[in-house]
Enzyme design. Sequence first.
Site: not given
Length: 742
Positions: A80-81
């Site tokens: 996700e990051d």
Amino acid sequence: MDPILERYHALEKKVAAYTPSLDTQRLFDAFTYADAAHHGQLRKSGEPYIIHPIAVAEIVADLELDVDSIIAALLHDCIEDTASTHEEIAKKFGPNVAELVEGVTKLTRVQYVTKEEEQMENLRKMLIAMSRDIRVILIKVCDRLHNMRTMEYQSPKKQREKSLETMEIYAPIAHRLGMQRIKWELEDLSLRYLDPVGYKEIEEQLAERSAAHEEFLAAVQHRIQQRLSQEGIHCTVYGRVKHIYSIYRKMFTQNKTLDEIFDLYAFRVIVDDIPECYNVLGCIHDMFKPVLGRFKDYIGTPKPNMYQSLHTTVIGREGIPFEVQIRTWEMHQTAEYGVAAHWKYKQGLADRKLGTEQEFEWVRKLLESQQDTDAEEFVSTMKVDLFSDEVFVFTPNGDVVNLPAGATPIDFAYNIHSAVGNSMVGARVNGRMVPYETVLKNGDIVEIQTSKSAKGPSRDWLKLCKSNEARNKIRQWFKKERREENIATGRAAFESELRHCKLSLAAVTAEEVLPHILHKVRCGSLDELYASIGYGGTTASKAVARVRDEMLRLGRLQAEKAAAAARPIEESVIVPGSSAAPPPGQSAKSDSGIIVEGLGNCLVKFAKCCTPVPGDPVVGFITRGYGVSVHRADCPNAAPERRKLEEADRWVKVSWADSKLPNYKTALELSSKDRDGLTLDVAMALSAAKVKVSALSARSMPDGHAVVNMVLEVRDKDELAGVINKLGGIQGVYHVARSSGK
Ligand code: MN
């Protein structure tokens, strides 16, 4: 040493403590990988980001999950990051870890909007269904717990949003998975932001009196401990003040101050085995005065989330009431860690059967099917199939729509409104245009494009949709909008079917015949019949079969035998010894599964009052005119004292034959506390049990309880017992009984 590295080593130690064969290099690689990926990122607290994944991995390690789960926890925010990808993680740490990380990422992407309770329930189910692998939801819950623990650094708006989401989604999920300890912490942390004043008030009042509380807890604990060791019972006793949210809820729902709360304290007695539990209960009730109606035996009847304990509330010498929970160590593990404890346990004791306990249905099924495989494989194949026959998708504004598995945009459109379905010209899933046959997946955002100039549904849609609702609405449309066309297609189908059965249209529509025919097919005119065939309300073959029956009855066909067979059953009186031919389709014992003593072929009916199923002791009554009526032996209508003297010889012995019908209809009545979602839960339980439901109706009673009546089709008494058991486990249900004698 570097504090982050130090923290990592503490984690490694924790995992190694319960994983003798730990590959420390692999774990360390995961840590280094995550550390590098998050390099330069900071949390709101100002700490390096990597602290968060390590902390989540620590919580996962507290649950003693397997190493893949620990690694997935370390990597859970990478996709996700950071620049990491599924492929890269799969290459470095294996496909299992990559699947877990991907699963957690998907859950993170689910957008959440506050909704009414029914929507919440759907959202919870969706998250669980999306998880597929139970470890995904466990890691996600741990992730949320750490985020809640560090919520002080977020903006007030974010604090409220996340707390609400935690209270409504994650705490109930933790509860459903049986993880009480995490559930409590999530609730207390959420409350702190949702009602800071209320939270603080309780916190301060508890702190003020903490000395008094401690004293009371220590005194009672000591007394219990002393008494039990006198009895020679080996046990561990401890007491605590209940957690803040549970006190808060009681103060609110009962409108009481902290001093008036009935049972603020809870004691636990943990022993080695189940007989000891009941011994302890005896001692406790001997030492203190039990409060009537507060004893609950969750050992005999575990909660649906596997929780087991004996609960009782008693009043001590000081006049202060408190709750005592009595359980074994194994039950204690399950109560604290829920489903996580279960498979930890399973890893240790591979040969143990857990299938006899009432647990999550899927856990039980999995354990049964996994008995012979090793623990490793067991964990990796443990999938959540709790909601496998449903799919949960979003509307563009965040409402959750619950559809049958395999549903398409057509089902979605008709679920929203028939007008939406009828004017649909296109569908988007997650922003992309898709064909109508696209099967929707959990979490999809579905958008329907409509147009005033839409031509309406096409007949092909009937094959593409999965829900009866959509199908019915499409048929409705054809019925209304295309009358002329329907009449034409219906007429063609009808005539072709007539030819097939060697009947002529002229014979059927002859002046003296037609009214009888129309009456038989329940239509006002031939056009109406054609239209009904045209839109699919009935089929040509069903209609012609009825027409044929009617022609036979009217003597318009030369078929003597068939005419005899079609004699209405009301006309035959069946008495012992009679050899009256059974009506067609009802021939004798093999059809009903009942053997009537002394009677060869006779019509058998199952009494509506008690709806017997195979396995029930039964008795028969020879009725005037419609065969033998079979009652359950314990039906009040068959009770010997209610039998009339002059009818004594009409009561006959009956028994179940070896060959039976595939299903028998039977009626159940369930009483419950009245609450939202009860009927849904009942329907879900029935669907999970795979029983056919012929009728289901619920009534709310004025006194706050609800009665649900249902007619089910079951194979036999064993299957029925399983269903009753399952229904009894639904929250709030106090009684499930077979309907009888009314
Ligand atoms: Mn996270």
